[in-house]
Write a protein that holds these residues in place. Structure first.
Motif, PDB file in Angstrom:
ATOM      1  N   PRO A  43       0.919  -1.233   0.068  1.00 37.61           N
ATOM      2  CA  PRO A  43      -0.015  -0.150  -0.039  1.00 37.61           C
ATOM      3  C   PRO A  43       0.886   1.292  -0.081  1.00 37.61           C
ATOM      4  O   PRO A  43       1.948   1.302   0.606  1.00 37.61           O
ATOM      5  CB  PRO A  43      -0.761  -0.141   1.524  1.00 37.61           C
ATOM      6  N   VAL A  44       0.391   2.211  -0.600  1.00 39.92           N
ATOM      7  CA  VAL A  44       1.218   3.637  -0.556  1.00 39.92           C
ATOM      8  C   VAL A  44       1.709   4.111   0.807  1.00 39.92           C
ATOM      9  O   VAL A  44       2.731   4.460   0.954  1.00 39.92           O
ATOM     10  CB  VAL A  44       0.247   4.596  -1.232  1.00 39.92           C
ATOM     11  N   SER A  45       0.818   3.927   1.797  1.00 42.79           N
ATOM     12  CA  SER A  45       1.066   4.346   2.975  1.00 42.79           C
ATOM     13  C   SER A  45       2.384   3.466   3.680  1.00 42.79           C
ATOM     14  O   SER A  45       3.179   3.958   4.021  1.00 42.79           O
ATOM     15  CB  SER A  45       0.059   3.975   4.152  1.00 42.79           C
ATOM     16  N   GLN A  46       2.449   2.265   3.379  1.00 45.66           N
ATOM     17  CA  GLN A  46       3.641   1.357   3.699  1.00 45.66           C
ATOM     18  C   GLN A  46       4.726   1.639   2.820  1.00 45.66           C
ATOM     19  O   GLN A  46       5.945   1.639   3.497  1.00 45.66           O
ATOM     20  CB  GLN A  46       3.123  -0.276   3.190  1.00 45.66           C
ATOM     21  N   LYS A  47       4.683   2.100   1.766  1.00 44.55           N
ATOM     22  CA  LYS A  47       5.839   2.484   0.927  1.00 44.55           C
ATOM     23  C   LYS A  47       6.509   3.690   1.423  1.00 44.55           C
ATOM     24  O   LYS A  47       7.704   4.212   1.686  1.00 44.55           O
ATOM     25  CB  LYS A  47       5.503   2.748  -0.475  1.00 44.55           C
ATOM     26  N   TRP A  48       5.347   4.602   1.915  1.00 45.04           N
ATOM     27  CA  TRP A  48       5.993   5.878   2.566  1.00 45.04           C
ATOM     28  C   TRP A  48       6.761   5.553   3.783  1.00 45.04           C
ATOM     29  O   TRP A  48       7.957   6.312   4.141  1.00 45.04           O
ATOM     30  CB  TRP A  48       4.608   6.763   3.114  1.00 45.04           C
ATOM     31  N   PHE A  49       6.054   4.746   4.933  1.00 38.37           N
ATOM     32  CA  PHE A  49       6.927   4.397   5.769  1.00 38.37           C
ATOM     33  C   PHE A  49       8.221   3.460   5.937  1.00 38.37           C
ATOM     34  O   PHE A  49       9.123   3.805   6.185  1.00 38.37           O
ATOM     35  CB  PHE A  49       6.082   3.575   7.108  1.00 38.37           C
ATOM     36  N   ALA A  50       8.276   2.865   4.585  1.00 39.91           N
ATOM     37  CA  ALA A  50       9.571   2.274   4.579  1.00 39.91           C
ATOM     38  C   ALA A  50      10.460   2.972   3.788  1.00 39.91           C
ATOM     39  O   ALA A  50      11.651   2.798   4.073  1.00 39.91           O
ATOM     40  CB  ALA A  50       9.301   0.947   3.592  1.00 39.91           C
ATOM     41  N   THR A  51      10.120   3.912   2.888  1.00 39.06           N
ATOM     42  CA  THR A  51      11.029   4.977   2.448  1.00 39.06           C
ATOM     43  C   THR A  51      11.605   5.908   3.773  1.00 39.06           C
ATOM     44  O   THR A  51      12.915   5.995   3.672  1.00 39.06           O
ATOM     45  CB  THR A  51      10.501   5.850   1.273  1.00 39.06           C
ATOM     46  N   GLY A  52      10.723   6.151   4.567  1.00 42.58           N
ATOM     47  CA  GLY A  52      11.314   6.995   5.633  1.00 42.58           C
ATOM     48  C   GLY A  52      12.057   6.414   6.475  1.00 42.58           C
ATOM     49  O   GLY A  52      13.189   6.848   6.880  1.00 42.58           O
ATOM     50  N   GLU A  53      12.259   4.732   6.532  1.00 41.43           N
ATOM     51  CA  GLU A  53      13.216   4.058   7.297  1.00 41.43           C
ATOM     52  C   GLU A  53      14.184   4.254   6.376  1.00 41.43           C
ATOM     53  O   GLU A  53      15.389   4.036   7.111  1.00 41.43           O
ATOM     54  CB  GLU A  53      12.553   2.805   7.745  1.00 41.43           C
ATOM     55  N   ALA A  54      14.222   3.872   5.241  1.00 43.63           N
ATOM     56  CA  ALA A  54      15.474   3.887   4.297  1.00 43.63           C
ATOM     57  C   ALA A  54      16.259   5.353   4.659  1.00 43.63           C
ATOM     58  O   ALA A  54      17.509   5.251   4.609  1.00 43.63           O
ATOM     59  CB  ALA A  54      15.031   3.557   2.841  1.00 43.63           C
ATOM     60  N   ILE A  55      15.411   6.192   4.233  1.00 42.52           N
ATOM     61  CA  ILE A  55      16.018   7.573   4.704  1.00 42.52           C
ATOM     62  C   ILE A  55      17.048   7.767   6.130  1.00 42.52           C
ATOM     63  O   ILE A  55      17.936   8.267   5.875  1.00 42.52           O
ATOM     64  CB  ILE A  55      15.059   8.677   4.293  1.00 42.52           C
ATOM     65  N   SER A  56      16.401   7.435   6.824  1.00 39.17           N
ATOM     66  CA  SER A  56      17.007   7.413   8.372  1.00 39.17           C
ATOM     67  C   SER A  56      18.428   6.668   8.206  1.00 39.17           C
ATOM     68  O   SER A  56      19.272   7.198   8.925  1.00 39.17           O
ATOM     69  CB  SER A  56      16.131   7.096   9.501  1.00 39.17           C
ATOM     70  N   HIS A  57      18.298   5.442   7.561  1.00 40.82           N
ATOM     71  CA  HIS A  57      19.475   4.614   7.559  1.00 40.82           C
ATOM     72  C   HIS A  57      20.608   5.357   6.605  1.00 40.82           C
ATOM     73  O   HIS A  57      21.736   5.332   6.850  1.00 40.82           O
ATOM     74  CB  HIS A  57      19.198   3.291   7.378  1.00 40.82           C
ATOM     75  N   LEU A  58      20.155   5.720   5.474  1.00 40.86           N
ATOM     76  CA  LEU A  58      21.076   6.503   4.271  1.00 40.86           C
ATOM     77  C   LEU A  58      21.514   7.653   5.101  1.00 40.86           C
ATOM     78  O   LEU A  58      22.733   7.937   4.762  1.00 40.86           O
ATOM     79  CB  LEU A  58      20.338   6.785   3.181  1.00 40.86           C
ATOM     80  N   LYS A  59      20.787   8.427   5.800  1.00 36.11           N
ATOM     81  CA  LYS A  59      21.403   9.716   6.468  1.00 36.11           C
ATOM     82  C   LYS A  59      22.478   9.291   7.311  1.00 36.11           C
ATOM     83  O   LYS A  59      23.637   9.971   7.312  1.00 36.11           O
ATOM     84  CB  LYS A  59      20.340  10.302   7.394  1.00 36.11           C
ATOM     85  N   TYR A  60      22.257   8.325   8.201  1.00 34.39           N
ATOM     86  CA  TYR A  60      23.301   7.768   9.102  1.00 34.39           C
ATOM     87  C   TYR A  60      24.733   7.332   8.363  1.00 34.39           C
ATOM     88  O   TYR A  60      25.768   7.710   8.643  1.00 34.39           O
ATOM     89  CB  TYR A  60      22.718   6.492   9.957  1.00 34.39           C
ATOM     90  N   LEU A  61      24.318   6.612   7.365  1.00 38.03           N
ATOM     91  CA  LEU A  61      25.378   6.065   6.474  1.00 38.03           C
ATOM     92  C   LEU A  61      26.271   7.489   5.895  1.00 38.03           C
ATOM     93  O   LEU A  61      27.492   7.172   5.813  1.00 38.03           O
ATOM     94  CB  LEU A  61      25.110   5.057   5.266  1.00 38.03           C
ATOM     95  N   GLU A  62      25.505   8.248   5.803  1.00 36.30           N
ATOM     96  CA  GLU A  62      26.151   9.405   5.000  1.00 36.30           C
ATOM     97  C   GLU A  62      26.939  10.105   6.052  1.00 36.30           C
ATOM     98  O   GLU A  62      28.096  10.695   5.729  1.00 36.30           O
ATOM     99  CB  GLU A  62      25.033  10.453   4.264  1.00 36.30           C
TER     100      GLU A  62
END
Length: 79
Positions: A43-62
């Motif tokens: 569902p779109v809402s699940q993609k939104w939450f998943a992308t948010g989690e990915a962003i937080s991990h990406l920001k950490y790695l950056e």
């Protein structure tokens, strides 16, 4: 929690070794514990939450200097 976090970081690094991706593309290739056969069925809402989690991990790695963010044609790619 630390084990989960490290597994996510390792997974994201492996995804990015295959080429540049934006956060949505990274999220679409991560493993998720949900009852859908593919990212397209999320569902779109699940993609939104998943992308948010990915962003937080990406920001950490950056911030750790492991990956680099690049803005290209008004899009953000990570490598």
């Amino acid at each position: 929690m630390k084990v989960h976090h490290q597994k996510r970081l390792d997974e994201i690094i492996a995804i990015l070794r295959k080429g540049r991706k934006n956060a949505f593309q990274v999220a679409s290739q991560m493993t998720w514990d949900v009852n859908y056969d593919s990212w397209e069925l999320f569902p779109v809402s699940q993609k939104w939450f998943a992308t948010g989690e990915a962003i937080s991990h990406l920001k950490y790695l950056e911030e750790k200097g492991v990956i680099h963010k690049e803005i290209w044609q008004q899009k953000v790619d990570i490598h």
